[in-house]
Design an enzyme around this catalytic site. Structure first.
Site, PDB file in Angstrom:
ATOM      1  NE  ARG A   1      -3.368   2.578   2.702  1.00 43.38           N
ATOM      2  CZ  ARG A   1      -3.853   2.704   4.204  1.00 43.38           C
ATOM      3  NH1 ARG A   1      -2.845   2.486   5.318  1.00 43.38           N
ATOM      4  NH2 ARG A   1      -4.506   3.951   3.440  1.00 43.38           N
TER       5      ARG A   1
ATOM      6  CG  ASP B   1       0.353   8.982   7.456  1.00 43.18           C
ATOM      7  OD1 ASP B   1      -1.287   9.291   7.348  1.00 43.18           O
ATOM      8  OD2 ASP B   1       0.981   9.009   8.518  1.00 43.18           O
TER       9      ASP B   1
ATOM     10  CB  THR C   1       6.071  -4.204   3.181  1.00 40.29           C
ATOM     11  OG1 THR C   1       5.566  -4.787   4.580  1.00 40.29           O
ATOM     12  CG2 THR C   1       7.143  -3.689   3.290  1.00 40.29           C
TER      13      THR C   1
END
Length: 452
Positions: free
Chosen positions: A53, A57, A66
Site C-alpha cells: 500500500r 499520510d 509492505t
C-alpha cells in the site's frame, strides 16, 4: 523463525530545494510526488502490483506499507522496494517540475525527525492469535522494545540547550505512552487499536510504533527478528524476569542518551537494570529457547548478530558490527568526519551528514554509498529488491492481491482493493473477502481474474 505474518509501514520525510524564484510548500511537493499515482489510481491511497500500500499520510509524509510477509528476508526486500518505488516517483516529479519551469531537487529521507522537531514513524506489524492475552503480551514486550534501541537504533545527533550529543534512537524522544489506541497524538510504544486486517475471531494485529526507520538491512533483520523471537517466547509461556520500568517513557529517553548501554534505569518492582543487561538476558533466554526448539538459518543469523552487537557495546569495540548496525555505522562516519575537519557535534555540517545518511537516492544518500563500497552489510540482493518492486510475496495473501491488481490494470478494469477485499466495480459488483493472510491461493480469486 516461527512462521508469522509481518509487515513494516514507513513514513518518509520530504523536502525540496528550488533553483528558480518559484517555491512550493511541502504539501505541494508531496502532491507533485503522487501525481503519477493519482493519474492511474484516481487516489493518493493505492495498492500496488507487489501487494503493498502506498499513500500520502497526514503532514505531507509519503507512506509505504509492505505487503504481508512471512519470512524476514522477503520482508527486508519489500521494505527496500518501497524506497525504490518512492525514489522513482521522485525522479518523475522532478521531471514534471522542470517541465513546468520550477527547477528543484526533491529529497526523500527514511528517517524519523525533521529540522523543526516533528516526528514520523516506522511501524512494525505482527499477527498474533486472538486467544492470547493481549495485555499480557504487550506488558511483556514493552521492556524489550524500550531497550531494543541499543541494538537497532538509527542513531541521531541530538541538539539541546546543553549542546549536542549522539543518541541511539531518533524516535525515543517522541514517545509519550506505553500503550494507546492513538498513533499521532500520544505516540505510544504499542498501539492497541484493534484492526486485525484478517479474521477478527482468530487473529489480532500487534502494532509496534516505537522503532526507528532503518537504512541498514542487517539492522532491520535484527530489529524485527529479535521482536519476533521475544514475542514467540511470551506466547509460549517462557518464564522471564519482570523488567517493567517504573516510568517506561523516561526509561526510553535515558537509554537513548547513553551509547554505553550501562545507564541504570529504575524498575517498577524496585531495583534497576541497564539496557545492556536487559538485552543480554533477553538474548540468553532466546538462545536457550531456540536451542530447545530447533533453529534455522535466519534465526541463527539473528541470534549471531544480536550476540555480536551486545559484545560490541559491552567492550565498546564496535569494529565487530560497524557495517551492520545503523547507529554504529553512522557514529563511525560522523566521528571520522568530525575528527578530520576539527568539528564538534554542533556544527551544521554534522547535522547535514546525519540527515544525508537517510537520503534514499542511490549515489547521493550516504548509506547507499557505503553499501556500494562494501561498508554497509546486505541481507538481500539488488535483484531481489527489483523483483519485490512488482512481484508480491508468494506465500501469503499478498500474492492474491498483487495478481488481482495486475490483472485488473492490464485488462483496464475498474476495481477496489484493501487488505481483505478484492472487488470488480462492474454491474455484478463481484467481491472476494480474504480473511486468512496465510493463504496464497484461492479459487474465487482465480475465477474473478479469469472473468476479466
Amino acid at each position: 523463525m516461527q512462521r508469522r505474518i509481518m509487515g513494516i509501514e514507513t513514513e518518509f520525510g520530504i523536502t525540496c530545494t528550488f533553483h528558480g524564484q518559484r517555491r512550493l510548500s511541502p504539501d505541494e511537493v508531496a502532491r507533485y510526488l503522487f501525481r503519477r499515482v493519482v493519474s492511474w489510481g484516481r487516489s493518493s491511497n493505492v495498492f500496488l502490483r507487489n501487494g503493498s500500500r502506498l499513500y500520502l499520510d497526514v503532514g505531507s509524509h509519503p507512506e509505504y506499507a509492505t505487503a504481508e510477509c512471512d519470512e524476514l528476508p522477503v520482508l527486508i526486500a519489500h521494505d527496500k522496494a518501497g524506497e525504490r518505488i518512492l525514489q522513482d516517483l521522485v525522479v518523475d516529479a522532478e521531471t514534471r517540475l522542470a517541465e513546468e519551469g520550477i527547477g528543484g531537487d526533491i529529497y526523500l529521507f527514511k528517517n524519523n525527525t525533521d529540522s523543526a522537531g516533528n516526528s514520523y514513524g516506522c511501524h512494525e506489524n505482527f499477527l498474533i492469535a486472538r486467544g492470547g492475552e493481549f495485555a499480557k503480551i504487550a506488558d511483556g514486550l514493552i521492556p524489550f522494545l524500550v531497550t531494543r534501541q541499543l541494538i537497532a537504533g538509527a542513531g541521531k545527533v541530538l541538539q539541546s540547550p546543553r549542546g549536542a550529543s549522539y543518541c541511539l534512537s531518533q524516535r525515543a524522544d517522541h514517545i509519550w505512552e506505553g500503550v494507546s489506541s492513538a498513533t499521532t497524538r500520544s505516540r505510544p510504544i504499542i498501539n492497541t487499536r484493534d484492526e486485525p486486517h484478517a479474521d477478527a475471531e482468530r487473529y489480532r494485529r500487534l502494532h509496534v510504533i516505537v522503532g526507528d526507520s532503518n537504512m541498514s538491512e542487517t539492522t532491520t533483520l535484527l530489529k524485527v527478528g529479535t521482536a519476533a523471537l521475544v514475542l514467540e517466547m511470551i506466547e509460549s509461556g517462557v518464564p522471564m524476569r519482570d523488567f517493567t520500568f517504573e516510568n517506561p517513557i523516561r526509561a526510553i529517553r535515558e537509554i537513548s542518551h547513553d551509547t554505553t548501554g550501562r545507564k541504570a534505569v529504575r524498575l517498577a518492582g524496585g531495583g534497576d537494570i541497564s539496557a545492556l543487561d536487559a538485552q543480554t538476558e533477553y538474548y540468553e533466554k532466546a538462545a536457550a529457547f531456540v536451542a530447545n526448539r530447533g533453529t534455522d538459518p535466519v534465526t541463527h543469523q539473528v541470534l549471531d548478530l544480536w550476540r555480536r552487537t551486545l559484545e560490541a557495546v559491552q567492550t565498546q569495540d564496535f569494529t565487530k558490527v560497524d557495517t551492520e548496525i545503523d547507529w554504529i555505522i553512522k557514529k563511525k562516519l560522523i566521528d571520522a568526519y568530525a575528527a578530520k575537519h576539527g568539528l564538534d557535534l554542533t556544527h551544521p555540517r554534522i547535522a547535514q551528514l546525519d540527515l544525508t545518511y537517510h537520503d534514499v537516492r542511490p549515489g547521493r544518500g550516504l548509506h547507499s554509498l557505503l553499501a556500494a563500497r562494501g561498508r554497509a552489510a546486505r541481507v538481500v540482493t539488488d535483484g531481489q529488491i527489483t523483483t519485490a518492486m512488482t512481484v508480491p510475496p508468494q506465500t501469503t495473501r499478498a500474492r492474491l492481491r498483487g495478481e488481482f491488481v495486475a490483472a485488473a490494470q492490464d485488462a483496464g478494469r475498474d476495481y477496489t482493493v484493501d487488505w481483505v477485499h478484492l472487488k470488480l466495480n462492474d454491474q455484478a459488483q463481484r467481491t472476494v473477502l480474504l480473511k486468512d493472510p496465510f493463504r496464497s491461493t484461492d479459487d474465487r480469486v482465480t475465477k474473478l481474474i479469469e472473468a476479466m
